[in-house]
Motif scaffolding. Structure first.
Motif, short mmCIF file in Angstrom:
data_model
loop_
_atom_site.label_atom_id
_atom_site.label_comp_id
_atom_site.label_asym_id
_atom_site.label_seq_id
_atom_site.Cartn_x
_atom_site.Cartn_y
_atom_site.Cartn_z
N THR A 136 -4.58 5.51 3.58
CA THR A 136 -3.69 4.39 3.26
C THR A 136 -2.80 4.06 4.46
O THR A 136 -2.66 2.90 4.84
CB THR A 136 -2.81 4.76 2.05
OG1 THR A 136 -3.67 5.14 0.98
CG2 THR A 136 -1.96 3.59 1.64
N TRP A 137 -2.23 5.10 5.08
CA TRP A 137 -1.32 4.83 6.20
C TRP A 137 -2.06 4.37 7.44
O TRP A 137 -1.50 3.62 8.25
CB TRP A 137 -0.45 6.06 6.48
CG TRP A 137 0.71 6.08 5.54
CD1 TRP A 137 0.78 6.70 4.34
CD2 TRP A 137 1.96 5.39 5.70
NE1 TRP A 137 1.99 6.44 3.74
CE2 TRP A 137 2.73 5.64 4.55
CE3 TRP A 137 2.50 4.56 6.71
CZ2 TRP A 137 4.01 5.11 4.38
CZ3 TRP A 137 3.78 4.05 6.53
CH2 TRP A 137 4.51 4.32 5.39
N ALA A 154 0.83 -1.21 0.00
CA ALA A 154 0.00 0.00 0.00
C ALA A 154 0.86 1.26 0.00
O ALA A 154 0.41 2.32 -0.42
CB ALA A 154 -0.93 -0.01 1.20
N ILE A 155 2.10 1.13 0.46
CA ILE A 155 2.93 2.33 0.65
C ILE A 155 3.18 3.10 -0.66
O ILE A 155 2.99 4.31 -0.70
CB ILE A 155 4.23 1.97 1.38
CG1 ILE A 155 3.89 1.59 2.82
CG2 ILE A 155 5.20 3.14 1.36
CD1 ILE A 155 5.04 1.05 3.62
N ILE A 191 3.32 14.65 2.36
CA ILE A 191 2.44 14.25 1.26
C ILE A 191 1.22 15.15 1.27
O ILE A 191 0.66 15.43 2.32
CB ILE A 191 2.00 12.78 1.41
CG1 ILE A 191 3.21 11.88 1.64
CG2 ILE A 191 1.27 12.33 0.16
CD1 ILE A 191 2.85 10.45 1.91
N TRP A 228 -8.36 6.03 -0.73
CA TRP A 228 -6.90 5.84 -0.75
C TRP A 228 -6.15 7.16 -0.65
O TRP A 228 -5.08 7.34 -1.23
CB TRP A 228 -6.44 5.03 -1.96
CG TRP A 228 -7.01 3.65 -1.98
CD1 TRP A 228 -8.01 3.19 -2.77
CD2 TRP A 228 -6.63 2.54 -1.16
NE1 TRP A 228 -8.27 1.87 -2.49
CE2 TRP A 228 -7.44 1.45 -1.52
CE3 TRP A 228 -5.67 2.36 -0.15
CZ2 TRP A 228 -7.35 0.20 -0.91
CZ3 TRP A 228 -5.58 1.11 0.45
CH2 TRP A 228 -6.41 0.05 0.06
N PHE A 277 -3.88 0.55 -6.21
CA PHE A 277 -4.93 -0.15 -5.46
C PHE A 277 -5.88 -0.94 -6.35
O PHE A 277 -6.71 -1.69 -5.86
CB PHE A 277 -5.68 0.84 -4.58
CG PHE A 277 -4.75 1.55 -3.65
CD1 PHE A 277 -4.14 0.85 -2.62
CD2 PHE A 277 -4.42 2.87 -3.83
CE1 PHE A 277 -3.25 1.47 -1.77
CE2 PHE A 277 -3.53 3.50 -2.98
CZ PHE A 277 -2.94 2.81 -1.95
N VAL A 312 -2.26 0.82 6.78
CA VAL A 312 -0.95 0.18 6.97
C VAL A 312 -0.72 -0.05 8.48
O VAL A 312 -0.34 -1.13 8.92
CB VAL A 312 0.17 1.05 6.36
CG1 VAL A 312 1.54 0.54 6.79
CG2 VAL A 312 0.07 1.06 4.85
N LEU A 348 -19.37 19.39 -3.19
CA LEU A 348 -17.95 19.03 -3.30
C LEU A 348 -17.03 20.22 -3.56
O LEU A 348 -15.85 20.16 -3.27
CB LEU A 348 -17.74 17.99 -4.41
CG LEU A 348 -18.21 16.58 -4.15
CD1 LEU A 348 -17.61 15.65 -5.19
CD2 LEU A 348 -17.86 16.09 -2.77
N SER A 400 0.69 5.57 -1.63
CA SER A 400 0.56 6.84 -0.91
C SER A 400 1.68 7.81 -1.28
O SER A 400 1.58 9.00 -1.01
CB SER A 400 0.58 6.59 0.60
OG SER A 400 1.88 6.26 1.03
N LEU A 401 2.75 7.30 -1.88
CA LEU A 401 3.90 8.16 -2.18
C LEU A 401 3.95 8.58 -3.65
O LEU A 401 4.45 9.66 -3.97
CB LEU A 401 5.21 7.46 -1.80
CG LEU A 401 5.31 7.03 -0.33
CD1 LEU A 401 6.61 6.29 -0.07
CD2 LEU A 401 5.21 8.24 0.58
N SER A 428 -6.37 7.78 -9.55
CA SER A 428 -7.65 7.91 -8.86
C SER A 428 -7.72 9.20 -8.04
O SER A 428 -8.79 9.69 -7.74
CB SER A 428 -7.87 6.69 -7.96
OG SER A 428 -6.82 6.60 -7.02
N GLN A 429 -6.55 9.73 -7.65
CA GLN A 429 -6.54 10.96 -6.87
C GLN A 429 -6.47 12.17 -7.77
O GLN A 429 -7.24 13.10 -7.64
CB GLN A 429 -5.32 11.00 -5.94
CG GLN A 429 -5.07 9.72 -5.18
CD GLN A 429 -5.71 9.75 -3.83
OE1 GLN A 429 -6.01 10.81 -3.32
NE2 GLN A 429 -5.92 8.60 -3.23
N PRO A 432 -3.62 9.54 1.23
CA PRO A 432 -2.45 9.06 1.96
C PRO A 432 -2.73 8.74 3.44
O PRO A 432 -2.24 7.75 3.98
CB PRO A 432 -1.46 10.20 1.83
CG PRO A 432 -1.83 10.89 0.57
CD PRO A 432 -3.32 10.72 0.42
N GLN A 475 -1.53 15.30 -11.51
CA GLN A 475 -0.28 15.03 -10.79
C GLN A 475 0.48 13.86 -11.43
O GLN A 475 1.71 13.87 -11.48
CB GLN A 475 -0.57 14.72 -9.33
CG GLN A 475 -0.74 15.97 -8.49
CD GLN A 475 -1.01 15.65 -7.03
OE1 GLN A 475 -0.71 14.56 -6.56
NE2 GLN A 475 -1.59 16.60 -6.33
#
Lengths: 567, 307
Positions: free
Chosen positions: B250-251, A58-59, B298, B245, A97, B254, A311, A62-63, A68-69, B247, A73
């Motif tokens: 996600t963490w 999963a890491i 992040i 998801w 994911f 984790v 939103l 996130s980095l 999807s986000q 960050p 970017q």
């Protein structure tokens, strides 16, 4: 099995011991291979490995930027890191994911979980029907024990003990009246394993509910300018996602109109410009009735089973474009999309019907406009000094093709940027109410007023109540499995040779991580049976954390590993 | 003095006092350097008398606890007045969240000291508290301000209180686990727990430390599960999706998975002691990264006003 095991009681709840098979090499034949694989997958070791793999896998999600986000970017990242991109794209690093390898890990984990939980449910169902274990031969070897004599008769003492145990929700097994040794075994804490199973089964249901939701959900969003409306048909959406089982052509019929959008920002010294209030006042028409409703950030509304979320928001400029003939070629709101925290927003004004030349304007809406060494920019997100900064384009009229066109992007084919007589490009700023005349009588543009627009999301998520319900059950199960104390108590009576009175032995043990209160229970049970301890033996103290007897420690370890409180 | 100034004063005072308490606890350790347990003194082969050092060490330890109590009072004052000054729950940004979560942790620790003699956690706890509040007061500080609309929700209380409680439990488990690793290392060198000297010989047995770590995780894990579930419900209200998801999400997962692995490893595979302690420390690292690293490094939906 260690010899210091303090009790001879066999643990009937124990899951089948798979350790002997675990490391065996595959035997011959396909069936044997499958069985071996199954054993591997459902082993604790594999489950632990998969758990760690999920965490590690999963890491990167996130980095590294994810589609999807923010697809923008991702595009930026790809441009800035072409070398990394060569590896990331084939590995699916921009959509971790949903990537095959991430899916494989969590699906294997759930397979392992199911493979472990099903046999344990069977074992548990059997254990529920099994009475407490028989009396151990020696109670003084249990973690906690007490012995003495009682004034009561054997039957009275055991009746009293049984009553106490039942009052304290123990399951009770009393020896047959003609048995050589008279006594009671009692057990409680069956809910621990129940909770553990409930937790794991609930996790499977969470996954199923999320899967069901993916098939049956739909989610769409649209921008609505103040005064304008929206009706729930697929053509009105800017973005739309629907699961495989959704009939997108027959969405629940309703419509709404945005009467007013309120945005308030911090004007004080601290956190100047931070958002303070967003509020959309809407008129909702459904089933032939119209009602005023308010949508706020944490307060979505539900119409016909569709949730409407607030939103985002931004600015629209109401402009009037007159063409070279002096006719109105365009009049109405034009949406500008925010590009920074102070709502400096970019947009395009198109007047394709302008004659003799069609016209278009491209530029910025700045709610609190200023021009300094950094160029034109907005200083505050609220509209204190709204201005348009535009340049103009003109070209021969275009054939109407009916092909869809992005309203936020100017297709410049066939257009030429308008320049002044001296050749400099025409760029101008407009305050509210101001008009700019294009050179050479090509037309004009007027900034009539500004308005707000809001981004609304319309969604249905039929699987969500199931997912949240399962999550609640999982938390409940988790609490039961960690906090319920399985405990066994035993009481035995005999005739004391020395005094001729009734001798009573009481003992107990905890079947999970050492918990407090065992000695209290043993003492209370002894008291219930009328026991008076011999004078030379003071009643046992409450064992504190650091005084737990080594026997007990050994027992915990053994019980836990045998019981297999997993997956 | 305004409430907000009083609050800042409370936090800064507590950070300084926690540092003093840490020094006192370090003294408690230092004076026991090379000195064995009480039983060693009874051993006739040991000629020296260590009573003086023991008394000195104990005095420093008591001093450490006393200062921690005063610091905790200043700390709680700081958190409460911050809430009063803002007119809302005091955990709307990183500064507030760090100080509030550590307030939960110090209360849990002091209850532990009072009821179970958990003073041996003091050196780790006071260091954590001094660092945390110090960092909050110097780096994360933002002045009192109202909340952004996304935080206007009852889940703001539920989700974050749960996170604070879980944080307290995981931190205590983490400190106990670090101590466990240190003690076991020393014990291996000394040829067994009985051969230990110094402060480590005065801490509870390895097994008892292990049990404390386990219980803290066993308590924190359901609370953390609830935190994530509550966050998911809140996300559905605020952002129109239950899981994206982000960050932070996600963490959180984790962290959850690492602690799940801890419980499984302990409950079934029989990984007590060292292996379990390592997992607990990894869990704490992921927790802190989620807590601070994700906000600073992040860009995600959980990055609010300022930090």
């Amino acid at each position: 099995m260690p010899t210091t095991e303090p009790t001879t009681v066999k643990d009937e709840n124990a899951a089948p011991d798979r350790s002997t098979e675990k490391n065996m090499a595959p035997a011959e034949g396909f069936g044997a291979l499958m069985r071996w694989l199954w054993t591997q997958i459902t082993s604790m070791r594999t489950a632990l490995l998969l758990l760690f793999l999920v965490a590690v896998a999963a890491i990167p999600g996130s980095l590294i930027p994810q589609y999807s986000q923010s697809s923008i970017q991702v595009a930026d990242f790809k441009r800035e890191h072409p070398t990394l991109d060569k590896f990331y794209t084939p590995l699916g690093m921009y959509e971790v994911f949903t990537s095959p390898w991430f899916s494989a890990i969590y699906l294997l984990l759930f397979l392992s979980l199911i493979g472990c939980i099903v046999p344990r449910i069977k074992v548990y169902a059997r254990a529920l029907r099994t009475p407490p274990p028989r009396l151990p031969s020696r109670l003084d070897r249990l973690a906690e024990s007490s012995a003495g004599t009682s004034e009561l008769s054997a039957t009275e003492a055991l009746d009293a003990a049984e009553q106490w145990l039942r009052e304290h929700r123990f399951r009770v097994l009393r020896t047959e009246p003609d048995a050589a040794t008279q006594g009671i075994s009692a057990e409680r804490g069956y809910l621990r394993e129940f909770g553990n199973l409930l937790f794991h089964v609930s996790l499977v249901f969470v996954l199923l509910a999320v899967g069901f939701n993916t098939l049956t959900t739909y989610k769409g969003s649209t921008l609505v300018v103040e005064g304008q409306g929206f009706s729930n048909t697929i053509t009105q959406y800017d973005e739309f996602y629907a699961g495989a089982l959704v009939d997108s052509e027959n969405l629940p019929p309703f419509s709404l109109t945005l009467t007013e959008f309120t945005a308030r920002f911090e004007t004080g010294e601290v956190q100047r410009g931070a958002a303070r209030e967003f509020r959309a006042d809407v008129k909702v028409t459904a089933n032939g009735t119209t009602a005023d409703q308010v949508i706020e950030v944490n307060r979505p509304i539900t119409v016909q089973g569709v949730n409407v979320h607030l939103l985002g928001h931004g600015y629209a400029a109401r402009v009037t474009v007159r063409d070279g003939n002096g006719d109105i070629a365009w009049s109405g709101p034009v949406i500008f999309l925010p590009q920074d925290g102070n709502f400096g927003s970019s947009g395009v004004i198109k007047a394709p019907d302008a004659r003799p030349e069609r016209l278009a304007f491209e530029g910025w809406f700045l709610p609190t406009a200023t021009v300094d060494e950094k160029g034109p920019r907005s200083l505050f997100p609220d509209a204190y000094n709204p201005e348009l900064f535009l340049n103009a384009w003109a070209g021969a009229p275009k054939q109407e093709t009916g092909a869809p066109e992005n309203v936020y992007v100017l297709d410049k084919t066939g257009l030429k940027q308008v320049s002044a007589a001296n050749g400099t490009v025409v760029a101008f700023r407009l305050g509210v109410g101001e008009t700019f005349e294009l050179p050479d009588g090509r037309g004009s543009v007027t900034f009539d007023r500004w308005q707000r627009w809001t981004k609304l999301q319309f969604s249905r998520a039929p699987g969500l109540p199931w997912a949240f319900g399962s999550l609640a059950a999982a938390v409940l199960g988790l609490c039961l499995s960690l906090f319920v104390r399985p405990r066994r108590l035993f009481i035995k009576v005999r005739t004391d040779e020395a005094s001729g009175r009734l001798g009573v032995d009481v003992g107990g043990l905890d079947r999970a991580d050492a918990r407090t209160g065992l000695s209290d229970d043993v003492a209370a049970l002894a008291q219930a049976a009328g026991l008076t301890p011999p004078p030379d033996e003071p009643p046992a103290d409450e064992p504190s954390v650091d005084e737990t007897p080594p026997d007990q420690a050994q027992h915990d370890l053994e019980q836990n590993s045998e019981q297999g409180a997993r997956p | 003095m305004t409430l907000a100034e009083l609050s800042s004063l409370g936090i800064v005072t507590s950070a300084v006092l926690y540092l003093v308490a840490f020094i006192a606890h370090s003294g408690e350790w230092a004076f026991l350097r090379g000195i064995g347990t009480d039983e060693d003194d009874l051993d006739t082969r040991v000629t020296s008398d260590h009573t003086a050092q023991r008394v000195r060490s104990d005095t420093w330890g008591r001093l450490g606890i006393g200062i921690t109590v005063i610091a905790a009072a200043a700390h709680l004052l700081g958190v409460v007045t911050r809430g009063l000054a803002a007119g809302r729950a005091p955990w709307g940004n990183m500064y507030e969240f760090v100080t509030a979560a550590l307030a939960f942790a110090v209360v849990a620790y002091l209850i532990g000291v009072w009821l179970f003699g958990a003073r041996w956690l003091g050196i780790g706890m006071t260091l954590l508290l001094a660092l945390g509040n110090g960092l909050a007061a110097t780096v994360f500080y933002v002045a009192v301000a109202p909340l952004v609309p996304a935080l206007h929700s009852v889940w703001f209380i539920i989700h974050i209180v749960a996170a604070c409680i879980a944080a307290a439990a995981f931190n205590i488990a983490g400190i106990a686990s670090i101590l466990h690793l240190a003690k076991q290392r020393a014990a291996n060198k000394a040829g067994g727990e009985a051969g230990l000297v110094g402060f480590l010989s005065r801490t509870p047995s390895l097994r008892a430390i292990d049990t404390l770590a386990y219980r803290s995780v066993a308590f924190g894990f359901p609370v953390w599960t609830f935190t994530i579930a509550a966050g998911s419900v809140w996300a559905e209200y605020a952002w129109g999706r239950y899981w994206g998801w982000d960050p932070k999400e996600t963490w959180s997962l984790v962290t959850w998975v690492v602690y799940a692995a801890y419980l499984h490893a302990r409950a079934t595979a029989g990984w007590k002691g060292r292996a379990a302690a390592i997992i607990a420390v990894i869990g704490l690292i992921t927790f802190w990264f989620n807590f601070i690293g994700v906000n600073l490094l992040i860009n995600g939906l959980h990055s609010y006003a300022g930090i």
